[in-house]
Motif scaffolding. Structure first.
Motif, PDB file in Angstrom:
ATOM      1  N   LEU A 179      -1.585 -11.469   4.551  1.00  0.00           N
ATOM      2  CA  LEU A 179      -1.914 -11.190   3.157  1.00  0.00           C
ATOM      3  C   LEU A 179      -1.879 -12.492   2.366  1.00  0.00           C
ATOM      4  O   LEU A 179      -1.135 -13.416   2.703  1.00  0.00           O
ATOM      5  N   PRO A 180      -2.681 -12.582   1.328  1.00  0.00           N
ATOM      6  CA  PRO A 180      -2.635 -13.794   0.497  1.00  0.00           C
ATOM      7  C   PRO A 180      -1.283 -13.918  -0.192  1.00  0.00           C
ATOM      8  O   PRO A 180      -0.652 -12.920  -0.552  1.00  0.00           O
ATOM      9  N   ASP A 181      -0.824 -15.149  -0.376  1.00  0.00           N
ATOM     10  CA  ASP A 181       0.446 -15.379  -1.089  1.00  0.00           C
ATOM     11  C   ASP A 181       0.313 -14.903  -2.533  1.00  0.00           C
ATOM     12  O   ASP A 181      -0.745 -15.074  -3.154  1.00  0.00           O
ATOM     13  N   PRO A 182       1.384 -14.321  -3.108  1.00  0.00           N
ATOM     14  CA  PRO A 182       2.696 -14.059  -2.483  1.00  0.00           C
ATOM     15  C   PRO A 182       2.849 -12.611  -2.049  1.00  0.00           C
ATOM     16  O   PRO A 182       3.963 -12.107  -1.973  1.00  0.00           O
ATOM     17  N   LEU A 183       1.733 -11.913  -1.752  1.00  0.00           N
ATOM     18  CA  LEU A 183       1.797 -10.474  -1.524  1.00  0.00           C
ATOM     19  C   LEU A 183       2.655 -10.083  -0.333  1.00  0.00           C
ATOM     20  O   LEU A 183       3.193  -8.973  -0.292  1.00  0.00           O
ATOM     21  N   GLY A 184       2.808 -10.961   0.639  1.00  0.00           N
ATOM     22  CA  GLY A 184       3.613 -10.606   1.803  1.00  0.00           C
ATOM     23  C   GLY A 184       5.094 -10.595   1.524  1.00  0.00           C
ATOM     24  O   GLY A 184       5.872 -10.057   2.320  1.00  0.00           O
ATOM     25  N   ALA A 185       5.516 -11.164   0.391  1.00  0.00           N
ATOM     26  CA  ALA A 185       6.947 -11.317   0.123  1.00  0.00           C
ATOM     27  C   ALA A 185       7.459 -10.426  -0.994  1.00  0.00           C
ATOM     28  O   ALA A 185       8.665 -10.244  -1.132  1.00  0.00           O
ATOM     29  N   ILE A 186       6.575  -9.870  -1.810  1.00  0.00           N
ATOM     30  CA  ILE A 186       7.011  -9.090  -2.974  1.00  0.00           C
ATOM     31  C   ILE A 186       6.212  -7.790  -3.048  1.00  0.00           C
ATOM     32  O   ILE A 186       5.112  -7.698  -2.482  1.00  0.00           O
ATOM     33  N   PRO A 187       6.734  -6.770  -3.734  1.00  0.00           N
ATOM     34  CA  PRO A 187       5.929  -5.567  -3.969  1.00  0.00           C
ATOM     35  C   PRO A 187       4.697  -5.925  -4.806  1.00  0.00           C
ATOM     36  O   PRO A 187       4.769  -6.795  -5.671  1.00  0.00           O
ATOM     37  N   PHE A 188       3.591  -5.243  -4.550  1.00  0.00           N
ATOM     38  CA  PHE A 188       2.377  -5.568  -5.303  1.00  0.00           C
ATOM     39  C   PHE A 188       1.550  -4.309  -5.549  1.00  0.00           C
ATOM     40  O   PHE A 188       1.645  -3.319  -4.817  1.00  0.00           O
ATOM     41  N   ARG A 189       0.729  -4.374  -6.583  1.00  0.00           N
ATOM     42  CA  ARG A 189      -0.133  -3.249  -6.938  1.00  0.00           C
ATOM     43  C   ARG A 189      -1.347  -3.224  -6.017  1.00  0.00           C
ATOM     44  O   ARG A 189      -1.957  -4.249  -5.730  1.00  0.00           O
ATOM     45  N   VAL A 190      -1.678  -2.017  -5.585  1.00  0.00           N
ATOM     46  CA  VAL A 190      -2.863  -1.852  -4.746  1.00  0.00           C
ATOM     47  C   VAL A 190      -4.101  -2.316  -5.498  1.00  0.00           C
ATOM     48  O   VAL A 190      -4.961  -3.029  -4.961  1.00  0.00           O
TER      49      VAL A 190
END
Length: 311
Positions: free
Chosen positions: A7-18
């Motif tokens: 996943l593009p940074d920083p999506l792999g490390a934090i919760p994110f909106r679809v």
């Protein structure tokens, strides 16, 4: 099956909106892979992370929304009773007419918000949080939260708590009763409960967490509660006092108090619920120091407060 694409940074490390991930070019098929979980609707997080509902909901809060009530108390690390400690329901307030409606969320509408930023989250101010909790806490429980807010962290002042009380609102009566008993200096919920029990039993109100010095000016230690005019101290011994190093330090410290004429009474977690023996020790201490016998405390009111009664 091929491993999922990074996943593009920083999506792999934090919760994110679809919605935001899709706008950044992440495919919906990628968002359905098993290395991601759905902590709340519309949010994804790494399956390896331990994301709380609050952390996940923080991603989808609107600018007019914030965490409030008991949820805000947890964010401010305020002590809560056991019945609420493990409750995963999240309280979210909104300044608009549209309250949040999601599973596991209780939405509130607030016309006059008082919001702070804390740990990256929008949250009710400490004083407002205290008053919001008045609707679900007893007087004694609310005193413990108030003691925390005005304590060493300096989150609020007693005047701030007073200003947060809204006449006629739910919990206003409980809040006013608790406000009279909030004190600066208490450093734990158990200390607060013990202080209320002692005062309700008829003993003078103690000074809280004061430094004690010997006759030669040397520092003897800091005590949880004290009546310096009588040289009587009351110490709450939590579980950490069972540690061997702590036990030895307590012994050395206690010797210093003894040779300087102090009487130190020790209490443990069982005493607020069954305080009769503790109260008798205190009564004896006051009788010894005052040269008279104080009235024997009844103890029944103290037990009510220690158990969380509304006083």
């Amino acid at each position: 099956m091929a491993p999922p694409a990074p996943l593009p940074d920083p999506l792999g490390a934090i919760p994110f909106r679809v919605r935001g991930a899709v706008a950044d070019g992440v495919s919906r098929e990628r968002l359905r892979r098993r290395d991601l979980v759905t902590p709340v609707h519309g949010v994804r997080a790494s399956a390896c992370s331990d994301v709380t509902p609050v952390e996940a909901l923080a991603v989808v809060l609107r600018p007019d929304q914030w965490f409030s009530h008991v949820t805000a108390a947890r964010i401010w690390s305020a002590p809560l009773p056991a019945r609420l400690r493990d409750d995963t329901t999240v309280h979210v307030s909104s300044s608009s007419e549209a309250a949040m409606r999601r599973n596991g969320v209780i939405g509130h509408r607030c016309r006059y918000p008082d919001v702070r930023e804390h740990e990256g989250k929008r949250v009710s101010s400490p004083a407002r949080t205290w008053f919001e909790c008045a609707g679900v806490l007893t007087v004694a429980e609310l005193v413990a939260v108030g003691d925390h807010m005005v304590g060493r962290a300096g989150l609020a002042s007693v005047d701030d708590l007073a200003a947060a009380v809204r006449p006629g609102a739910r919990g206003a009566q409980v809040a006013r009763a608790a406000l009279e008993r909030v004190r600066v200096g208490s450093e734990s919920a158990m200390e607060s409960a013990l202080r209320l029990a002692v005062v309700d039993a008829g003993f003078p109100e103690p000074q809280l967490n004061i430094d004690v010095h010997g006759s030669s000016g040397d520092f003897l230690g800091r005590v949880d509660m004290a009546w310096p005019e009588y040289r009587i101290a009351l110490e709450y011994d939590g579980d950490h006092h069972r540690d061997q190093a702590t036990f030895r330090r307590d012994q050395r410290r206690g010797n210093g108090f003894v040779v300087n004429g102090w009487l130190v009474i020790h209490a443990t977690a069982v005493d607020p619920a069954r305080p009769a023996v503790l109260f008798e020790r205190l009564r004896q201490a006051f009788a010894d120091r005052a040269g008279r016998t104080p009235r024997r405390p009844t103890g029944h009111r103290a037990e009510d407060v220690a158990r969380g009664g509304r006083g």
